[in-house]
Design a protein around this motif. Structure first.
Motif, mmCIF file in Angstrom:
data_model
loop_
_atom_site.group_PDB
_atom_site.id
_atom_site.type_symbol
_atom_site.label_atom_id
_atom_site.label_comp_id
_atom_site.label_asym_id
_atom_site.label_seq_id
_atom_site.Cartn_x
_atom_site.Cartn_y
_atom_site.Cartn_z
ATOM 1 N N TYR A 1 0.824 -1.205 0.000
ATOM 2 C CA TYR A 1 0.000 0.000 0.000
ATOM 3 C C TYR A 1 0.864 1.262 0.000
ATOM 4 O O TYR A 1 0.514 2.275 0.603
ATOM 5 N N ALA A 2 2.021 1.194 -0.663
ATOM 6 C CA ALA A 2 2.982 2.308 -0.700
ATOM 7 C C ALA A 2 2.364 3.638 -1.130
ATOM 8 O O ALA A 2 2.763 4.681 -0.603
ATOM 9 N N PRO A 3 1.403 3.662 -2.073
ATOM 10 C CA PRO A 3 0.840 4.971 -2.441
ATOM 11 C C PRO A 3 0.194 5.711 -1.263
ATOM 12 O O PRO A 3 0.033 6.917 -1.301
ATOM 13 N N TRP A 4 -0.156 4.976 -0.212
ATOM 14 C CA TRP A 4 -0.803 5.604 0.937
ATOM 15 C C TRP A 4 0.209 6.073 1.978
ATOM 16 O O TRP A 4 -0.160 6.684 2.971
ATOM 17 N N TRP A 5 1.485 5.801 1.765
ATOM 18 C CA TRP A 5 2.525 6.221 2.714
ATOM 19 C C TRP A 5 2.926 7.680 2.520
ATOM 20 O O TRP A 5 3.681 8.217 3.320
ATOM 21 N N VAL A 6 2.489 8.295 1.453
ATOM 22 C CA VAL A 6 2.938 9.648 1.113
ATOM 23 C C VAL A 6 1.792 10.639 1.301
ATOM 24 O O VAL A 6 0.623 10.253 1.332
ATOM 25 N N PRO A 7 2.111 11.925 1.408
ATOM 26 C CA PRO A 7 1.051 12.934 1.595
ATOM 27 C C PRO A 7 0.043 12.919 0.437
ATOM 28 O O PRO A 7 0.421 12.849 -0.724
ATOM 29 N N HIS A 8 -1.216 12.955 0.785
ATOM 30 C CA HIS A 8 -2.295 13.039 -0.203
ATOM 31 C C HIS A 8 -3.545 13.533 0.523
ATOM 32 O O HIS A 8 -3.568 13.577 1.740
ATOM 33 N N GLY A 9 -4.540 13.904 -0.238
ATOM 34 C CA GLY A 9 -5.796 14.315 0.373
ATOM 35 C C GLY A 9 -6.189 15.726 0.008
ATOM 36 O O GLY A 9 -5.728 16.281 -0.996
ATOM 37 N N PRO A 10 -7.035 16.339 0.852
ATOM 38 C CA PRO A 10 -7.516 17.690 0.571
ATOM 39 C C PRO A 10 -6.350 18.666 0.407
ATOM 40 O O PRO A 10 -5.325 18.550 1.055
ATOM 41 N N GLY A 11 -6.505 19.579 -0.506
ATOM 42 C CA GLY A 11 -5.459 20.550 -0.769
ATOM 43 C C GLY A 11 -4.439 20.055 -1.778
ATOM 44 O O GLY A 11 -3.438 20.715 -2.009
ATOM 45 N N ARG A 12 -4.697 18.899 -2.373
ATOM 46 C CA ARG A 12 -3.827 18.330 -3.419
ATOM 47 C C ARG A 12 -2.375 18.204 -2.950
ATOM 48 O O ARG A 12 -1.439 18.583 -3.638
ATOM 49 N N LEU A 13 -2.194 17.654 -1.764
ATOM 50 C CA LEU A 13 -0.863 17.475 -1.194
ATOM 51 C C LEU A 13 0.046 16.643 -2.084
ATOM 52 O O LEU A 13 1.261 16.810 -2.074
ATOM 53 N N GLU A 14 -0.553 15.761 -2.861
ATOM 54 C CA GLU A 14 0.254 14.886 -3.727
ATOM 55 C C GLU A 14 0.995 15.653 -4.815
ATOM 56 O O GLU A 14 1.952 15.148 -5.393
ATOM 57 N N LEU A 15 0.568 16.874 -5.099
ATOM 58 C CA LEU A 15 1.225 17.667 -6.139
ATOM 59 C C LEU A 15 2.490 18.369 -5.634
ATOM 60 O O LEU A 15 3.172 19.030 -6.401
ATOM 61 N N ALA A 16 2.801 18.194 -4.353
ATOM 62 C CA ALA A 16 3.997 18.819 -3.784
ATOM 63 C C ALA A 16 4.967 17.762 -3.250
ATOM 64 O O ALA A 16 5.765 18.047 -2.372
#
Length: 149
Positions: free
Chosen positions: A98-113
């Motif tokens: 489940y590595a994709p869930w180990w990184v920042p994500h969620g409201p505010g589009r954290l995944e783009l940073a």
């Protein structure tokens, strides 16, 4: 955690819309994936052809959420049946991590940073899919010359 090429490119380019880059990547991936599938079918490896089509569809789809990757089960079984126990174990571990869930994500589009390490973790499913396409394809051999009998 969009696990398609579009999601990977969005994170890589730090934008919600990778636009033309995604269209080009999806087009090239489609050509490669379908070619791999046809080659596998012509070799009589129907399971390889199905796996190639499945991972290609997941890669080129605009959105492939992590739960769409249920194809990891047939992929792991295909690799194991092909005698690639190590590749099957690594692939299974990637999808069970489940590595994709180990990184920042969620409201505010954290995944783009995300940084490089985080982007790598969040792209493990697509990277595994590309590796599977290479495995299905098998070694690329130059054209054989006919031998005289």
């Amino acid at each position: 955690a969009n696990q398609s090429l579009r999601g990977v490119l969005a994170r890589l380019l730090h934008t919600g819309d990778p636009g033309g880059w995604w269209a080009v990547a999806a087009g090239l991936t489609t050509v490669v994936g379908v070619t791999v599938a046809v080659r596998a079918e012509l070799r009589g490896e129907r399971a390889g052809a199905v796996v190639a089509c499945a991972v290609t569809a997941l890669l080129v789809s605009p959105v492939s959420w992590s739960h769409h990757w249920v194809w990891c089960v047939p992929v792991v079984l295909f690799l194991a049946a092909r005698g690639r126990a190590g590749a099957a174990a690594v692939t299974g571990a990637v999808f069970c991590s489940y590595a994709p869930w180990w990184v920042p994500h969620g409201p505010g589009r954290l995944e783009l940073a995300q940084g490089v390490g985080q982007m790598t973790l969040s792209a493990l499913y697509p990277l595994a899919a590309l590796a599977v396409l290479c495995t299905v394809c098998g070694p690329v051999r130059p054209w054989r010359t006919s031998r005289s009998a």
